[in-house]
Design a protein around this motif. Structure first.
Motif, PDB file in Angstrom:
ATOM      1  N   HIS A   4     100.723  54.802  -9.883  1.00  0.00           N
ATOM      2  CA  HIS A   4     102.142  55.134  -9.685  1.00  0.00           C
ATOM      3  C   HIS A   4     102.980  54.536 -10.815  1.00  0.00           C
ATOM      4  O   HIS A   4     103.824  55.223 -11.411  1.00  0.00           O
ATOM      5  CB  HIS A   4     102.606  54.599  -8.324  1.00  0.00           C
ATOM      6  N   ASN A   5     102.758  53.265 -11.129  1.00  0.00           N
ATOM      7  CA  ASN A   5     103.498  52.611 -12.211  1.00  0.00           C
ATOM      8  C   ASN A   5     103.144  53.212 -13.564  1.00  0.00           C
ATOM      9  O   ASN A   5     104.004  53.399 -14.431  1.00  0.00           O
ATOM     10  CB  ASN A   5     103.222  51.113 -12.221  1.00  0.00           C
ATOM     11  N   TYR A   7     102.212  56.257 -14.131  1.00  0.00           N
ATOM     12  CA  TYR A   7     102.811  57.576 -14.249  1.00  0.00           C
ATOM     13  C   TYR A   7     104.287  57.486 -14.638  1.00  0.00           C
ATOM     14  O   TYR A   7     104.775  58.287 -15.446  1.00  0.00           O
ATOM     15  CB  TYR A   7     102.673  58.356 -12.944  1.00  0.00           C
ATOM     16  N   GLN A   8     104.991  56.525 -14.078  1.00  0.00           N
ATOM     17  CA  GLN A   8     106.402  56.367 -14.420  1.00  0.00           C
ATOM     18  C   GLN A   8     106.582  56.071 -15.906  1.00  0.00           C
ATOM     19  O   GLN A   8     107.428  56.672 -16.582  1.00  0.00           O
ATOM     20  CB  GLN A   8     107.025  55.251 -13.581  1.00  0.00           C
ATOM     21  N   THR A  65     101.505  60.458  -4.315  1.00  0.00           N
ATOM     22  CA  THR A  65     102.790  59.955  -3.829  1.00  0.00           C
ATOM     23  C   THR A  65     103.800  59.738  -4.948  1.00  0.00           C
ATOM     24  O   THR A  65     104.994  59.565  -4.672  1.00  0.00           O
ATOM     25  CB  THR A  65     102.586  58.629  -3.073  1.00  0.00           C
ATOM     26  N   TRP A  66     103.359  59.742  -6.206  1.00  0.00           N
ATOM     27  CA  TRP A  66     104.263  59.590  -7.347  1.00  0.00           C
ATOM     28  C   TRP A  66     104.963  60.899  -7.681  1.00  0.00           C
ATOM     29  O   TRP A  66     105.856  60.940  -8.521  1.00  0.00           O
ATOM     30  CB  TRP A  66     103.498  59.095  -8.569  1.00  0.00           C
ATOM     31  N   CYS A  67     104.550  61.975  -7.019  1.00  0.00           N
ATOM     32  CA  CYS A  67     105.170  63.290  -7.230  1.00  0.00           C
ATOM     33  C   CYS A  67     106.154  63.594  -6.106  1.00  0.00           C
ATOM     34  O   CYS A  67     106.099  62.995  -5.035  1.00  0.00           O
ATOM     35  CB  CYS A  67     104.102  64.383  -7.278  1.00  0.00           C
TER      36      CYS A  67
END
Length: 226
Positions: A4-5, A7-8, A65-67
């Motif tokens: 998640h991090n 991807y950001q 969940t990052w989307c």
């Protein structure tokens, strides 16, 4: 760093790379090739890290969940559908051709996506057919994986029918890797058959579509929570 991090930070860097593409000089092929390679290397890194994340928890990668909700609704095996790239090329080529048709009839060449040669169109069509076949094969493999039912016994432990859970997850990882390999191969194949200027236009259009869907998704999720 969790995915998640990653991807950001990866997405932030993609914004910077696309800004560089938009500011590039169309007549300087060496500069354009350098920027195109930087963008493609950035995607290679994304799929490398994603593959490692899938090996640790493939279901979390599918959950993505990052989307946003909208992005997930458009996913094909935890990512974009490869054949979307061809629709994008045809759409961009058609739009540019329509705006330049008078100049084209006068013999002026723009060199952009509206100026694809017959040989390029033929190769795009061939690649599309090949990609559709590969997409269908991977989809069939996923359907077969899903058909291998998993049931719960009285102790709530997962019991695999025909294979244990660990092997089933390993197979799902392999299917995801095939899908991601096809996504990356499709993008690389299209970039290679285009001129540097056309490749830049294609990447800008592709990433702007990606950003647009994400922005719509963020707005939708925000409104749905209020």
């Amino acid at each position: 760093m969790n995915f998640h991090n990653f991807y950001q930070k990866w997405n932030e860097q993609l914004h910077k790379l696309i800004h560089q593409l938009c500011e590039s000089t169309p007549s300087k092929d060496e500069e354009l090739n350098h920027l195109v390679n930087k963008v493609m290397d950035h995607y290679v890194e994304y799929y490398r890290v994603k593959a490692n994340a899938a090996k640790n928890d493939v279901l979390a990668v599918f959950a993505a969940t990052w989307c946003t909700t909208l992005e997930r609704s458009l996913h094909w095996i935890a990512g974009w559908r490869p054949t979307t790239a061809f629709h994008l090329v045809y759409t961009e080529a058609s739009l540019r051709f329509e705006t330049q048709i008078v100049d084209i009839l006068r013999g002026h060449r723009s060199g952009d996506l509206g100026d694809l040669s017959p040989a390029q169109f033929r190769r795009v069509s061939e690649l599309q057919c090949e990609t559709v076949q590969e997409e269908n094969a991977i989809s069939a493999e996923l359907a077969k994986w899903q058909a291998c039912n998993i049931v719960l016994d009285g102790t709530s432990d997962l019991v695999g029918l025909g294979m244990d859970v660990e092997r089933k997850m390993e197979r799902l990882v392999a299917i995801l890797e095939k899908a991601d390999h096809l996504r990356l191969k499709t993008a690389k194949s299209l970039v290679e058959l285009l001129t540097p200027y056309q490749a830049v236009e294609f990447l800008i259009a592709a990433v702007q579509l990606q950003f647009g869907v994400r922005n719509w998704g963020v707005d939708y999720d925000r409104r749905s929570r209020t």
